[in-house]
Design a protein around this motif. Structure first.
Motif, PDB file in Angstrom:
ATOM      1  N   VAL A  10       0.808  -1.227   0.000  1.00  0.00           N
ATOM      2  CA  VAL A  10       0.000   0.000   0.000  1.00  0.00           C
ATOM      3  C   VAL A  10       0.839   1.273   0.000  1.00  0.00           C
ATOM      4  O   VAL A  10       0.353   2.328  -0.401  1.00  0.00           O
ATOM      5  CB  VAL A  10      -0.992   0.019   1.186  1.00  0.00           C
ATOM      6  CG1 VAL A  10      -1.934  -1.170   1.110  1.00  0.00           C
ATOM      7  CG2 VAL A  10      -0.261   0.057   2.517  1.00  0.00           C
ATOM      8  N   TYR A  11       2.101   1.171   0.453  1.00  0.00           N
ATOM      9  CA  TYR A  11       2.962   2.348   0.462  1.00  0.00           C
ATOM     10  C   TYR A  11       4.070   2.277  -0.591  1.00  0.00           C
ATOM     11  O   TYR A  11       5.008   3.080  -0.565  1.00  0.00           O
ATOM     12  CB  TYR A  11       3.597   2.546   1.837  1.00  0.00           C
ATOM     13  CG  TYR A  11       2.586   2.814   2.935  1.00  0.00           C
ATOM     14  CD1 TYR A  11       1.723   3.895   2.861  1.00  0.00           C
ATOM     15  CD2 TYR A  11       2.510   1.967   4.048  1.00  0.00           C
ATOM     16  CE1 TYR A  11       0.798   4.134   3.863  1.00  0.00           C
ATOM     17  CE2 TYR A  11       1.590   2.206   5.055  1.00  0.00           C
ATOM     18  CZ  TYR A  11       0.728   3.296   4.961  1.00  0.00           C
ATOM     19  OH  TYR A  11      -0.194   3.531   5.951  1.00  0.00           O
ATOM     20  N   SER A  12       3.938   1.340  -1.514  1.00  0.00           N
ATOM     21  CA  SER A  12       4.955   1.212  -2.558  1.00  0.00           C
ATOM     22  C   SER A  12       4.921   2.424  -3.491  1.00  0.00           C
ATOM     23  O   SER A  12       3.905   3.131  -3.605  1.00  0.00           O
ATOM     24  CB  SER A  12       4.732  -0.067  -3.361  1.00  0.00           C
ATOM     25  OG  SER A  12       3.540   0.018  -4.125  1.00  0.00           O
ATOM     26  N   LYS A  13       6.013   2.663  -4.169  1.00  0.00           N
ATOM     27  CA  LYS A  13       6.137   3.817  -5.060  1.00  0.00           C
ATOM     28  C   LYS A  13       5.065   3.794  -6.145  1.00  0.00           C
ATOM     29  O   LYS A  13       4.430   4.816  -6.432  1.00  0.00           O
ATOM     30  CB  LYS A  13       7.529   3.829  -5.693  1.00  0.00           C
ATOM     31  CG  LYS A  13       7.774   4.953  -6.702  1.00  0.00           C
ATOM     32  CD  LYS A  13       9.211   4.901  -7.193  1.00  0.00           C
ATOM     33  CE  LYS A  13       9.502   6.023  -8.200  1.00  0.00           C
ATOM     34  NZ  LYS A  13       8.771   5.836  -9.475  1.00  0.00           N
ATOM     35  N   ASN A  14       4.844   2.627  -6.741  1.00  0.00           N
ATOM     36  CA  ASN A  14       3.869   2.539  -7.831  1.00  0.00           C
ATOM     37  C   ASN A  14       2.448   2.811  -7.356  1.00  0.00           C
ATOM     38  O   ASN A  14       1.653   3.445  -8.053  1.00  0.00           O
ATOM     39  CB  ASN A  14       3.937   1.165  -8.499  1.00  0.00           C
ATOM     40  CG  ASN A  14       5.148   1.011  -9.387  1.00  0.00           C
ATOM     41  OD1 ASN A  14       5.778   1.990  -9.780  1.00  0.00           O
ATOM     42  ND2 ASN A  14       5.498  -0.225  -9.712  1.00  0.00           N
ATOM     43  N   GLU A  17       2.007   6.555  -6.612  1.00  0.00           N
ATOM     44  CA  GLU A  17       1.882   7.293  -7.878  1.00  0.00           C
ATOM     45  C   GLU A  17       0.490   7.106  -8.479  1.00  0.00           C
ATOM     46  O   GLU A  17      -0.105   8.056  -8.997  1.00  0.00           O
ATOM     47  CB  GLU A  17       2.954   6.837  -8.864  1.00  0.00           C
ATOM     48  CG  GLU A  17       4.359   7.298  -8.490  1.00  0.00           C
ATOM     49  CD  GLU A  17       5.410   6.829  -9.478  1.00  0.00           C
ATOM     50  OE1 GLU A  17       5.069   6.032 -10.390  1.00  0.00           O
ATOM     51  OE2 GLU A  17       6.570   7.260  -9.356  1.00  0.00           O
ATOM     52  N   PHE A  18      -0.041   5.887  -8.386  1.00  0.00           N
ATOM     53  CA  PHE A  18      -1.402   5.649  -8.876  1.00  0.00           C
ATOM     54  C   PHE A  18      -2.417   6.451  -8.077  1.00  0.00           C
ATOM     55  O   PHE A  18      -3.325   7.068  -8.636  1.00  0.00           O
ATOM     56  CB  PHE A  18      -1.742   4.158  -8.809  1.00  0.00           C
ATOM     57  CG  PHE A  18      -3.203   3.864  -9.005  1.00  0.00           C
ATOM     58  CD1 PHE A  18      -3.849   4.209 -10.188  1.00  0.00           C
ATOM     59  CD2 PHE A  18      -3.940   3.282  -7.989  1.00  0.00           C
ATOM     60  CE1 PHE A  18      -5.201   3.954 -10.362  1.00  0.00           C
ATOM     61  CE2 PHE A  18      -5.294   3.021  -8.155  1.00  0.00           C
ATOM     62  CZ  PHE A  18      -5.926   3.357  -9.352  1.00  0.00           C
ATOM     63  N   LEU A  58       0.515  -2.211 -11.698  1.00  0.00           N
ATOM     64  CA  LEU A  58       0.343  -2.760 -10.355  1.00  0.00           C
ATOM     65  C   LEU A  58       0.059  -4.256 -10.419  1.00  0.00           C
ATOM     66  O   LEU A  58      -0.696  -4.714 -11.279  1.00  0.00           O
ATOM     67  CB  LEU A  58      -0.804  -2.055  -9.630  1.00  0.00           C
ATOM     68  CG  LEU A  58      -0.660  -0.551  -9.416  1.00  0.00           C
ATOM     69  CD1 LEU A  58      -1.872  -0.004  -8.676  1.00  0.00           C
ATOM     70  CD2 LEU A  58       0.622  -0.227  -8.647  1.00  0.00           C
ATOM     71  N   PRO A  59       0.642  -5.028  -9.511  1.00  0.00           N
ATOM     72  CA  PRO A  59       0.394  -6.476  -9.505  1.00  0.00           C
ATOM     73  C   PRO A  59      -0.966  -6.799  -8.895  1.00  0.00           C
ATOM     74  O   PRO A  59      -1.487  -6.054  -8.068  1.00  0.00           O
ATOM     75  CB  PRO A  59       1.523  -7.013  -8.617  1.00  0.00           C
ATOM     76  CG  PRO A  59       1.794  -5.883  -7.658  1.00  0.00           C
ATOM     77  CD  PRO A  59       1.608  -4.616  -8.470  1.00  0.00           C
ATOM     78  N   LYS A  60      -1.538  -7.923  -9.319  1.00  0.00           N
ATOM     79  CA  LYS A  60      -2.776  -8.392  -8.699  1.00  0.00           C
ATOM     80  C   LYS A  60      -2.448  -9.094  -7.388  1.00  0.00           C
ATOM     81  O   LYS A  60      -1.400  -9.740  -7.265  1.00  0.00           O
ATOM     82  CB  LYS A  60      -3.500  -9.361  -9.630  1.00  0.00           C
ATOM     83  CG  LYS A  60      -4.090  -8.725 -10.868  1.00  0.00           C
ATOM     84  CD  LYS A  60      -4.818  -9.758 -11.710  1.00  0.00           C
ATOM     85  CE  LYS A  60      -6.001 -10.351 -10.973  1.00  0.00           C
ATOM     86  NZ  LYS A  60      -6.799 -11.266 -11.845  1.00  0.00           N
ATOM     87  N   PHE A  61      -3.341  -8.979  -6.419  1.00  0.00           N
ATOM     88  CA  PHE A  61      -3.166  -9.685  -5.154  1.00  0.00           C
ATOM     89  C   PHE A  61      -4.537  -9.879  -4.518  1.00  0.00           C
ATOM     90  O   PHE A  61      -5.485  -9.137  -4.810  1.00  0.00           O
ATOM     91  CB  PHE A  61      -2.230  -8.922  -4.210  1.00  0.00           C
ATOM     92  CG  PHE A  61      -2.570  -7.468  -4.046  1.00  0.00           C
ATOM     93  CD1 PHE A  61      -3.471  -7.054  -3.081  1.00  0.00           C
ATOM     94  CD2 PHE A  61      -1.995  -6.515  -4.873  1.00  0.00           C
ATOM     95  CE1 PHE A  61      -3.787  -5.716  -2.931  1.00  0.00           C
ATOM     96  CE2 PHE A  61      -2.297  -5.167  -4.730  1.00  0.00           C
ATOM     97  CZ  PHE A  61      -3.191  -4.770  -3.762  1.00  0.00           C
ATOM     98  N   ASP A  62      -4.658 -10.873  -3.683  1.00  0.00           N
ATOM     99  CA  ASP A  62      -5.939 -11.216  -3.072  1.00  0.00           C
ATOM    100  C   ASP A  62      -6.247 -10.315  -1.884  1.00  0.00           C
ATOM    101  O   ASP A  62      -5.342  -9.787  -1.226  1.00  0.00           O
ATOM    102  CB  ASP A  62      -5.928 -12.675  -2.598  1.00  0.00           C
ATOM    103  CG  ASP A  62      -5.805 -13.650  -3.759  1.00  0.00           C
ATOM    104  OD1 ASP A  62      -6.298 -13.319  -4.857  1.00  0.00           O
ATOM    105  OD2 ASP A  62      -5.212 -14.732  -3.552  1.00  0.00           O
ATOM    106  N   ARG A  63      -7.532 -10.191  -1.604  1.00  0.00           N
ATOM    107  CA  ARG A  63      -7.970  -9.458  -0.414  1.00  0.00           C
ATOM    108  C   ARG A  63      -7.638 -10.255   0.835  1.00  0.00           C
ATOM    109  O   ARG A  63      -7.463 -11.473   0.787  1.00  0.00           O
ATOM    110  CB  ARG A  63      -9.480  -9.194  -0.497  1.00  0.00           C
ATOM    111  CG  ARG A  63      -9.861  -8.199  -1.587  1.00  0.00           C
ATOM    112  CD  ARG A  63     -11.362  -7.944  -1.587  1.00  0.00           C
ATOM    113  NE  ARG A  63     -11.842  -7.588  -0.244  1.00  0.00           N
ATOM    114  CZ  ARG A  63     -13.103  -7.265   0.028  1.00  0.00           C
ATOM    115  NH1 ARG A  63     -14.003  -7.242  -0.933  1.00  0.00           N
ATOM    116  NH2 ARG A  63     -13.462  -6.961   1.260  1.00  0.00           N
ATOM    117  N   CYS A 147     -10.049  -2.327  -6.615  1.00  0.00           N
ATOM    118  CA  CYS A 147      -9.940  -1.337  -7.681  1.00  0.00           C
ATOM    119  C   CYS A 147      -9.230  -1.938  -8.894  1.00  0.00           C
ATOM    120  O   CYS A 147      -9.640  -1.715 -10.043  1.00  0.00           O
ATOM    121  CB  CYS A 147      -9.187  -0.106  -7.177  1.00  0.00           C
ATOM    122  SG  CYS A 147      -9.205   1.295  -8.312  1.00  0.00           S
ATOM    123  N   ILE A 148      -8.178  -2.700  -8.658  1.00  0.00           N
ATOM    124  CA  ILE A 148      -7.449  -3.348  -9.751  1.00  0.00           C
ATOM    125  C   ILE A 148      -8.351  -4.356 -10.456  1.00  0.00           C
ATOM    126  O   ILE A 148      -8.372  -4.446 -11.695  1.00  0.00           O
ATOM    127  CB  ILE A 148      -6.181  -4.038  -9.216  1.00  0.00           C
ATOM    128  CG1 ILE A 148      -5.187  -2.992  -8.705  1.00  0.00           C
ATOM    129  CG2 ILE A 148      -5.528  -4.903 -10.297  1.00  0.00           C
ATOM    130  CD1 ILE A 148      -3.992  -3.586  -7.975  1.00  0.00           C
TER     131      ILE A 148
END
Length: 207
Positions: A10-14, A17-18, A58-63, A147-148
Motif C-alpha cells: 500500500v505504500y509502494s512507489k507505484n 503514484e497511482f 500494479l500487480p494483482k493480489f488477493d484481499r 480497484c485493480i
C-alpha cells in the motif's frame, strides 16, 4: 498477510503514484464547473493515459478481509455530478461505441455517453481513494485489490473508450463554447454527435 507485507504494497512507489493520479482525476471530475468544456477535456486527455499506465503496472493480489468494503459515492452524488458534466457537454456528450461485446461482430452502431463513462470510472476511483485515505492498512490493501479487479473487468475498457471520444472531440470542429449545452433535459448519449461526422469527413478529405 503480515503487516510488513501489507505496508510494502500500500505504500509502494507505484501505488502512491497511482493514488496521486487517481486523486487528480477525481478532482478534475469534481471541479467541472470551474473550467470550460475545452479545458476540462484537455485535462482529462492528459490524465487518462497516465491513469491507465499507473494502474496497469500494479500487480494483482488477493484481499485479506472478509468484510465488504464501504462505498462512499452515493447514487445522489453520482447523479448530481453527472448532470454537471452532461450540461457542460450537451449534444457533444454522444459518441459512437466501437467496442461492445454485443455488437463488435455486427453492423449496427451504438451511441454511448462521455459523461456516463467518465462518471463510472470516477465512482470506482473515488471509492478507492476515500478508503485509502482513511489510513487503515487492511482497508487500503483490500480497496486497492478491488480497484485493480474492477479496472481489469470493467472500467479499464471504459477509460479507453472515452479517451478515444475525448481525443476526437478535441481535434474535431466541435463547438465547445457551451452555447448548445443549456437544455435542462439533455439525455446522456442521445445527442447528435455532428463533431464525429465532421471529424471523419475532414480526415477522409485529407487522406
Amino acid at each position: 498477510m503480515s503487516d510488513s507485507g501489507t505496508n510494502q504494497i500500500v505504500y509502494s512507489k507505484n501505488v502512491v503514484e497511482f493514488v496521486t493520479v487517481a486523486n487528480e482525476f477525481c478532482s478534475t471530475m469534481e471541479n467541472v464547473a470551474h473550467f470550460s468544456a475545452e479545458d476540462n477535456l484537455k485535462r482529462l486527455q492528459k490524465l487518462m493515459p497516465l491513469l491507465y499506465l499507473k494502474i496497469a503496472v500494479l500487480p494483482k493480489f488477493d484481499r485479506i478481509m472478509d468484510d465488504e468494503l464501504e462505498k462512499f459515492i452515493s447514487e445522489l452524488d453520482y447523479n448530481m455530478l453527472h448532470q454537471k458534466w452532461l450540461q457542460l457537454l450537451g449534444e457533444n456528450d454522444s459518441f459512437y461505441e466501437v467496442f461492445d461485446p454485443n455488437i463488435q461482430f455486427g453492423e449496427e452502431t451504438v451511441r454511448a455517453s462521455i459523461s456516463e463513462n467518465l462518471l463510472d470510472v470516477y465512482q470506482d476511483l473515488k471509492d478507492f481513494i476515500t478508503a485509502y485515505s482513511i489510513g487503515n492498512e487492511d482497508v487500503m490493501h483490500d480497496s486497492l485489490s478491488e480497484c485493480i479487479f474492477h479496472f481489469e473487468e470493467f472500467w479499464g475498457q471504459q477509460l479507453l473508450n472515452v479517451l478515444r471520444a475525448v481525443h476526437m472531440l478535441l481535434f474535431s470542429n466541435a463547438d465547445l463554447s457551451g452555447e448548445t449545452s443549456t437544455d435542462d433535459d439533455v439525455v446522456p448519449g442521445s445527442g447528435n454527435p455532428k463533431w464525429l461526422d465532421n471529424f471523419w469527413g475532414t480526415n477522409e478529405e485529407e487522406m
